[in-house]
Design a protein around this motif. Structure first.
Motif, short mmCIF file in Angstrom:
data_model
loop_
_atom_site.label_atom_id
_atom_site.label_comp_id
_atom_site.label_asym_id
_atom_site.label_seq_id
_atom_site.Cartn_x
_atom_site.Cartn_y
_atom_site.Cartn_z
N PRO A 1 0.80 -1.24 0.00
CA PRO A 1 0.00 0.00 0.00
C PRO A 1 0.83 1.28 0.00
CG PRO A 1 -0.94 -1.58 1.51
CD PRO A 1 0.36 -2.17 1.03
N ASP A 2 1.92 1.32 0.76
CA ASP A 2 2.72 2.55 0.80
C ASP A 2 3.40 2.83 -0.54
OD1 ASP A 2 4.28 0.28 1.33
OD2 ASP A 2 5.83 1.46 2.32
N GLU A 3 3.61 1.80 -1.35
CA GLU A 3 4.22 1.99 -2.66
C GLU A 3 3.26 2.67 -3.63
OE1 GLU A 3 7.29 -1.78 -2.81
OE2 GLU A 3 5.19 -2.12 -3.33
N ILE A 4 1.98 2.51 -3.40
CA ILE A 4 0.98 3.12 -4.28
C ILE A 4 1.11 4.64 -4.24
CG2 ILE A 4 -1.49 3.51 -4.62
CD1 ILE A 4 -1.90 0.63 -3.72
N PHE A 5 1.28 5.21 -3.04
CA PHE A 5 1.39 6.66 -2.92
C PHE A 5 2.62 7.18 -3.65
CE2 PHE A 5 -1.10 5.40 0.84
CZ PHE A 5 -2.26 6.11 0.55
N ILE A 6 3.70 6.42 -3.59
CA ILE A 6 4.92 6.82 -4.31
C ILE A 6 4.67 6.79 -5.81
CG2 ILE A 6 7.31 6.14 -4.81
CD1 ILE A 6 7.37 5.00 -1.89
N LEU A 7 3.98 5.77 -6.28
CA LEU A 7 3.69 5.67 -7.72
C LEU A 7 2.75 6.78 -8.18
CD1 LEU A 7 3.24 1.80 -8.05
CD2 LEU A 7 5.15 3.17 -8.88
N VAL A 8 1.77 7.12 -7.35
CA VAL A 8 0.85 8.20 -7.70
C VAL A 8 1.60 9.53 -7.79
CG1 VAL A 8 -1.13 9.55 -6.88
CG2 VAL A 8 -1.21 7.07 -6.81
N GLU B 1 4.15 13.80 -11.28
CA GLU B 1 5.35 14.54 -11.63
C GLU B 1 5.79 14.34 -13.08
OE1 GLU B 1 8.17 13.32 -8.68
OE2 GLU B 1 7.07 14.31 -7.07
N LEU B 2 5.01 13.61 -13.86
CA LEU B 2 5.36 13.44 -15.28
C LEU B 2 5.43 14.81 -15.94
CD1 LEU B 2 3.13 10.39 -16.25
CD2 LEU B 2 5.61 10.42 -16.04
N PRO B 3 6.46 15.04 -16.75
CA PRO B 3 6.67 16.38 -17.29
C PRO B 3 5.56 16.88 -18.23
CG PRO B 3 8.29 14.83 -18.18
CD PRO B 3 7.49 14.11 -17.15
N ILE B 4 4.96 16.02 -19.00
CA ILE B 4 3.99 16.49 -19.99
C ILE B 4 2.56 16.44 -19.46
CG2 ILE B 4 3.02 16.07 -22.29
CD1 ILE B 4 5.80 15.04 -23.11
N ARG C 1 -3.22 15.22 -12.29
CA ARG C 1 -3.53 15.65 -10.92
C ARG C 1 -4.81 16.49 -10.91
NH1 ARG C 1 0.42 17.61 -6.33
NH2 ARG C 1 0.19 15.42 -5.91
N GLN C 2 -4.98 17.40 -11.86
CA GLN C 2 -6.18 18.23 -11.92
C GLN C 2 -7.42 17.38 -12.12
OE1 GLN C 2 -5.10 20.93 -15.08
NE2 GLN C 2 -4.23 22.44 -13.68
N GLN C 3 -7.32 16.37 -12.98
CA GLN C 3 -8.46 15.49 -13.22
C GLN C 3 -8.82 14.69 -11.97
OE1 GLN C 3 -7.33 13.20 -16.65
NE2 GLN C 3 -7.90 14.82 -18.08
N VAL C 4 -7.82 14.17 -11.29
CA VAL C 4 -8.07 13.40 -10.06
C VAL C 4 -8.69 14.31 -8.99
CG1 VAL C 4 -6.96 12.15 -8.16
CG2 VAL C 4 -6.31 11.67 -10.53
N ASP C 5 -8.15 15.52 -8.86
CA ASP C 5 -8.72 16.47 -7.89
C ASP C 5 -10.17 16.80 -8.24
OD1 ASP C 5 -6.35 16.48 -6.48
OD2 ASP C 5 -5.63 18.37 -7.33
N GLY C 6 -10.45 16.97 -9.53
CA GLY C 6 -11.82 17.25 -9.97
C GLY C 6 -12.76 16.11 -9.65
N ILE C 7 -12.29 14.90 -9.83
CA ILE C 7 -13.11 13.72 -9.51
C ILE C 7 -13.40 13.67 -8.01
CG2 ILE C 7 -13.07 11.19 -9.38
CD1 ILE C 7 -11.50 11.27 -12.06
#
Length: 88
Positions: A23-30, A35-38, A44-50
């Motif tokens: 479970p703690d690895e999931i947060f690192i992956l998220v 942080e993906l450059p493109i 992140r905006q889409q997840v926050d909107g959801i």
């Protein structure tokens, strides 16, 4: 969550236990995804909107009901209290 649960179920039968996702690895992956450059910022905006939409929808579904004072001692309420207290 559904995808995570499905992945965990599939990983139960994995030959190498060290490859199991923790479970703690999931947060690192998220965070890495965000942080993906493109596309990281847009993801992140889409997840926050959801999340905001889900919170609003949940708040709209809630209904508060005023119960009479004697309802707290009814058989059903006492059983409910017992169920809730055993699950916490």
């Amino acid at each position: 969550m559904g995808f995570y649960k499905k992945t965990l179920e599939e990983q139960k039968y994995s030959i190498i236990p060290s490859q199991l996702l923790k479970p703690d690895e999931i947060f690192i992956l998220v965070e890495t995804l965000y942080e993906l450059p493109i596309t990281g910022k847009q993801i992140r905006q889409q997840v926050d909107g959801i999340r905001i939409g889900q919170a609003r929808t949940g708040a709209q579904r809630e209904t508060f009901v005023e119960l009479p004072a004697k309802a707290a001692s009814s058989k059903v309420m006492l059983e409910l209290k017992e169920i809730v207290s055993t699950q916490s």
